[in-house]
Design a protein around this motif. Structure first.
Motif, PDB file in Angstrom:
ATOM      1  N   ASN A 176       0.967  -1.184  -0.104  1.00  0.00           N
ATOM      2  CA  ASN A 176      -0.091  -0.019   0.023  1.00  0.00           C
ATOM      3  C   ASN A 176       0.971   1.228   0.166  1.00  0.00           C
ATOM      4  O   ASN A 176       0.218   2.306  -0.490  1.00  0.00           O
ATOM      5  N   ALA A 177       1.871   1.355   0.717  1.00  0.00           N
ATOM      6  CA  ALA A 177       2.704   2.545   0.965  1.00  0.00           C
ATOM      7  C   ALA A 177       4.100   2.564   0.008  1.00  0.00           C
ATOM      8  O   ALA A 177       4.594   3.592  -0.116  1.00  0.00           O
ATOM      9  N   GLY A 178       4.557   1.189  -0.228  1.00  0.00           N
ATOM     10  CA  GLY A 178       5.957   1.514  -0.738  1.00  0.00           C
ATOM     11  C   GLY A 178       6.216   2.242  -1.793  1.00  0.00           C
ATOM     12  O   GLY A 178       7.326   2.852  -1.949  1.00  0.00           O
ATOM     13  N   ALA A 179       5.214   2.424  -2.805  1.00  0.00           N
ATOM     14  CA  ALA A 179       5.254   2.959  -4.185  1.00  0.00           C
ATOM     15  C   ALA A 179       5.317   4.633  -3.927  1.00  0.00           C
ATOM     16  O   ALA A 179       5.903   5.151  -4.550  1.00  0.00           O
ATOM     17  N   PHE A 180       5.109   5.043  -2.749  1.00  0.00           N
ATOM     18  CA  PHE A 180       4.784   6.497  -2.217  1.00  0.00           C
ATOM     19  C   PHE A 180       6.289   6.890  -1.295  1.00  0.00           C
ATOM     20  O   PHE A 180       6.177   8.072  -1.187  1.00  0.00           O
ATOM     21  N   ILE A 181       7.077   6.045  -1.185  1.00  0.00           N
ATOM     22  CA  ILE A 181       8.157   6.445  -0.148  1.00  0.00           C
ATOM     23  C   ILE A 181       9.159   7.065  -1.001  1.00  0.00           C
ATOM     24  O   ILE A 181       9.848   6.623  -2.219  1.00  0.00           O
ATOM     25  N   VAL A 182       9.624   8.109  -0.384  1.00  0.00           N
ATOM     26  CA  VAL A 182      10.679   8.983  -0.963  1.00  0.00           C
ATOM     27  C   VAL A 182      11.910   9.139  -0.188  1.00  0.00           C
ATOM     28  O   VAL A 182      11.841   9.383   1.198  1.00  0.00           O
ATOM     29  N   SER A 183      13.004   8.706  -0.525  1.00  0.00           N
ATOM     30  CA  SER A 183      14.262   8.821   0.418  1.00  0.00           C
ATOM     31  C   SER A 183      15.334   9.815  -0.127  1.00  0.00           C
ATOM     32  O   SER A 183      15.299  10.614  -1.059  1.00  0.00           O
ATOM     33  N   SER A 184      16.168  10.126   0.940  1.00  0.00           N
ATOM     34  CA  SER A 184      17.205  10.963   0.710  1.00  0.00           C
ATOM     35  C   SER A 184      18.176  11.099   1.838  1.00  0.00           C
ATOM     36  O   SER A 184      17.980  10.295   2.645  1.00  0.00           O
ATOM     37  N   ILE A 185      19.679  11.705   1.411  1.00  0.00           N
ATOM     38  CA  ILE A 185      20.540  11.831   2.451  1.00  0.00           C
ATOM     39  C   ILE A 185      20.407  13.243   3.050  1.00  0.00           C
ATOM     40  O   ILE A 185      20.168  14.183   2.369  1.00  0.00           O
ATOM     41  N   ASP A 186      20.647  13.369   4.365  1.00  0.00           N
ATOM     42  CA  ASP A 186      20.496  14.408   5.109  1.00  0.00           C
ATOM     43  C   ASP A 186      22.001  15.063   5.022  1.00  0.00           C
ATOM     44  O   ASP A 186      22.884  14.548   5.132  1.00  0.00           O
ATOM     45  N   ALA A 187      21.821  16.371   4.503  1.00  0.00           N
ATOM     46  CA  ALA A 187      23.161  17.101   4.001  1.00  0.00           C
ATOM     47  C   ALA A 187      23.843  17.284   5.378  1.00  0.00           C
ATOM     48  O   ALA A 187      25.355  17.211   5.215  1.00  0.00           O
ATOM     49  N   ALA A 188      23.360  17.573   6.236  1.00  0.00           N
ATOM     50  CA  ALA A 188      24.074  17.902   7.756  1.00  0.00           C
ATOM     51  C   ALA A 188      24.703  16.797   8.169  1.00  0.00           C
ATOM     52  O   ALA A 188      25.830  16.733   9.096  1.00  0.00           O
ATOM     53  N   THR A 189      23.916  15.548   8.309  1.00  0.00           N
ATOM     54  CA  THR A 189      24.450  14.407   8.866  1.00  0.00           C
ATOM     55  C   THR A 189      25.006  13.200   8.062  1.00  0.00           C
ATOM     56  O   THR A 189      25.818  12.513   8.640  1.00  0.00           O
ATOM     57  N   GLY A 190      24.461  13.203   6.860  1.00  0.00           N
ATOM     58  CA  GLY A 190      24.743  12.091   6.091  1.00  0.00           C
ATOM     59  C   GLY A 190      23.837  10.723   6.260  1.00  0.00           C
ATOM     60  O   GLY A 190      23.875   9.714   5.856  1.00  0.00           O
ATOM     61  N   ALA A 191      22.962  11.102   7.466  1.00  0.00           N
ATOM     62  CA  ALA A 191      21.965   9.954   7.616  1.00  0.00           C
ATOM     63  C   ALA A 191      20.981   9.682   6.508  1.00  0.00           C
ATOM     64  O   ALA A 191      20.579  10.611   5.937  1.00  0.00           O
TER      65      ALA A 191
END
Length: 646
Positions: A13-28
């Motif tokens: 239900n949710a997987g297709a809508f998830i957006v990921s990124s890298i936090d510029a300040a921490t690299g998390a």
């Protein structure tokens, strides 16, 4: 480190809508579901203490096409993580760190996973925990649990009982039922109106303030008419309004139990608003919606009273409470869906609740208290007149008046909760109550399979439709398997009858530790042996197999059955009460109680081999009076020794 992001009810239900990124300040690595209506704006994060050297948010690339976590493709030699983030991926968080170890050397790797209100707060939390002393954080968490779980520590001849009572049961209640409200088989995070109400009663001894807070929380989910949301989602307030009958009684029962244990009558005067929402239409069994807070508020006492008043109004032709679309057993949702069927079990609960709550009404609303007592007397008479079946109490009537839980029933001929609550209500004819429990022991206890069945025989071929319970295969879950919640009531009932040996025998039979003592037993049981399972299957080839674990109200009732019922340790405000009912063969037991700054070291000796009936007590070496409810020790902030002889 690897985790699959769900951020919704299910990956599909949710997987297709998830957006990921890298936090510029921490690299998390961050992830969010912008289409989430339940938790809008929230951001999940994963971090390896800032030491990650590679990452990917693409699960397919990490595992490989058709791969699994058993052998991820990305862990093959010279196979770097892809570094992919963004939208349209099969979402995950995979973080890599290279660690080189010399012989005998060790290294600590910290994996940090969580969720915050925004990307900014997630970044700040990651930075915070990179800098703190994690050993000190762990010590703080450990200290918190030790403080809660060490309120009572016992040493009995039953080591398996000690292990559960000394930590695991209360941990299961607090961690899973109260805080998470989630487990592998149940992950909604919702509050059940009657569910957490009963869990809270198990915490009254050690954390009465938590019980108090939940009583007020639950009262706020009641409609002015007296019925409630059977369950609700705390983040939105959405929930389901039903015709399930026992919810409206539990609030008064739990409140009266809390007031007696905490000696806190002031809670009855706390003002709580009602909910405002459309009533159920004729023929409508339930409705899921988001109610508004009503303009009307009332004291907790009035909330309890309205629930009882509505239960009194819903009385059937036999003089018993109408069952509605389920009483305690939600699965019997079509036994009385026409509005005519009646519940014997609910009759016992109602009578006991009035006995506990009416004294609290004498000064606040004496007319109501009198009306409740008169009705309780009438229900008590109806239970004995209509529900006694010769050797046990019947369970309920269908809408057409046919009895369920009767010797004449081809299926569900005897149901345990109608027998145990005949005793726990303290309202049944004593001889009949004892006979009913003997019938429970004869028909529902299977020692060779270590089971205490909810009822027998299970529903299978009957032309009648009791509800969704019949959709379970015979012998599974509520349909004639062991339903552990109800089984704990049987333990308490035997203790109340003074049968400490039978109570302890059933406690041991139900103890999950005793279902996995050997490799063969563990292979049969198949689930965790350190927490209570909601159900255990009763039919071949799965007899003895554990079902739904962790998320069950049985944990709280098992703690009360052991601590209050068998060992006889309970609290009344600033007093500790002890009145054991142990097996005759036990030489005694020891316990250490830490409450309100008071430490009481208890030793119970039973040279008479009777298991109950205090013949003498010494507090710090001086004789202590013995009353009908045992001995009392003031929680005065000092250290004491208590020696009891049975």
């Amino acid at each position: 480190a690897y985790a699959q992001w769900i951020l919704g009810t299910a990956n599909g239900n949710a997987g297709a809508f998830i957006v990921s990124s890298i936090d510029a300040a921490t690299g998390a690595l961050l992830a969010r579901n912008p289409w989430s209506t339940a938790f809008p704006g929230r951001v999940a994060f994963a971090d390896l203490g800032g030491a990650q050297t590679a990452h990917t948010a693409d699960r397919t690339a990490f595992l490989g096409r058709g791969g699994s976590t058993a052998a991820p493709a990305a862990l093959a030699p010279r196979q770097p993580l892809s570094g992919a983030t963004g939208a349209g991926l099969d979402p995950c968080a995979a973080l890599q760190r290279v660690v080189e170890l010399a012989p005998g050397q060790s290294a600590e790797v910290v994996f940090f996973l969580g969720q915050c209100e925004s990307a900014e707060t997630a970044s700040a939390l990651v930075r915070r925990y990179r800098d703190v002393d994690l050993d000190a954080v762990l010590a703080e968490v450990t200290g918190h649990w030790k403080d809660l779980l060490a309120s009572v520590q016992v040493r009995t001849p039953d080591r398996a009982m000690d292990i559960l009572l000394n930590g695991w049961l209360l941990y299961q209640v607090m961690a899973c039922r109260i805080r998470a409200r989630s487990a592998f088989y149940q992950s909604s995070g919702a509050y059940g109106f009657r569910d957490q109400m009963q869990d809270g009663m198990a915490l009254t001894f050690a954390r009465p303030e938590g019980t108090r807070a939940h009583l007020l929380r639950a009262a706020g989910r009641q409609f002015p008419e007296g019925d409630v949301q059977h369950w609700w989602l705390p983040h939105s307030g959405q929930g389901v309004r039903t015709r399930i009958s026992d919810d409206r009684v539990w609030l008064a029962y739990a409140t009266a139990t809390y007031v007696a244990a905490a000696q806190d009558p002031a809670v009855l005067d706390e003002v709580v608003p009602f909910l405002d929402g459309p009533p159920l239409l004729p023929g409508e069994h339930d409705a899921f919606f988001q109610p508004m807070q009503a303009d009307v508020s009332a004291t907790l006492f009035e909330h309890c009273a309205r629930g009882l008043d509505q239960c009194l109004e819903l009385t059937g032709a036999h003089g018993l409470p109408l069952m509605g679309t389920g009483d305690w057993n939600d699965g019997m949702n079509r036994v009385a869906q026409g509005g005519q069927g009646e519940s014997v079990w609910l009759g016992w609960l109602l009578v006991r609740t009035i006995a506990l709550f009416a004294p609290l009404a004498d000064a606040r609303d004496p007319a109501r208290a009198g009306r409740w007592r008169d009705h309780a007397q009438a229900v008590r008479g109806a239970l004995e007149r209509e529900a006694w079946d010769g050797a046990w109490y019947r369970r309920a009537t269908y809408d057409d008046g046919t009895w369920l839980g009767s010797k004449d029933s081809e299926e569900c001929a005897i149901d345990s909760i109608a027998q145990s609550w005949a005793v726990l209500s303290e309202a049944a004819d004593p001889q009949r109550a004892a006979t009913a429990m003997a019938s429970l022991q004869q028909h529902l206890v299977r020692r060779e399979e270590q089971l205490l069945l909810l009822f027998t025989p299970p529903f299978d071929q009957t032309p009648r439709d009791p509800g969704y319970i019949k959709g379970y295969p015979p012998g599974l879950r509520e349909n004639g398997g062991q339903y552990s919640h109800a089984a704990m009531w049987a333990v308490l009932a035997f203790a109340k009858l003074g049968e400490g040996g039978k109570a302890a025998e059933l406690f041991a039979l139900l103890n999950p530790i005793n279902h996995a003592r050997t490799p063969e037993e563990a292979a049969r049981y198949k689930v965790e042996p350190y927490v209570v399972a909601a159900d255990v299957y009763s039919v071949a080839p799965h007899a003895g197999r554990g079902g739904w674990t962790w998320y069950t109200g049985a944990a709280g009732w098992m703690h009360r059955a052991g601590m209050e019922g068998i060992l006889g340790i309970r609290r009344e405000g600033g007093w500790l009460l002890v009145d054991p009912c142990i097996p005759a063969q036990w030489p005694g037991f020891e316990a250490t109680v830490n409450l309100a700054g008071t430490k009481v070291a208890i030793r119970v000796d039973a040279p008479s081999q009777r298991g109950r009936g205090i013949t003498g007590a010494l507090l710090d070496g001086a004789a202590l009076p013995v009353s009908g409810d045992g001995v009392r020790v003031a929680l005065d902030g000092a250290a004491h020794t208590l020696h009891i002889t049975l």
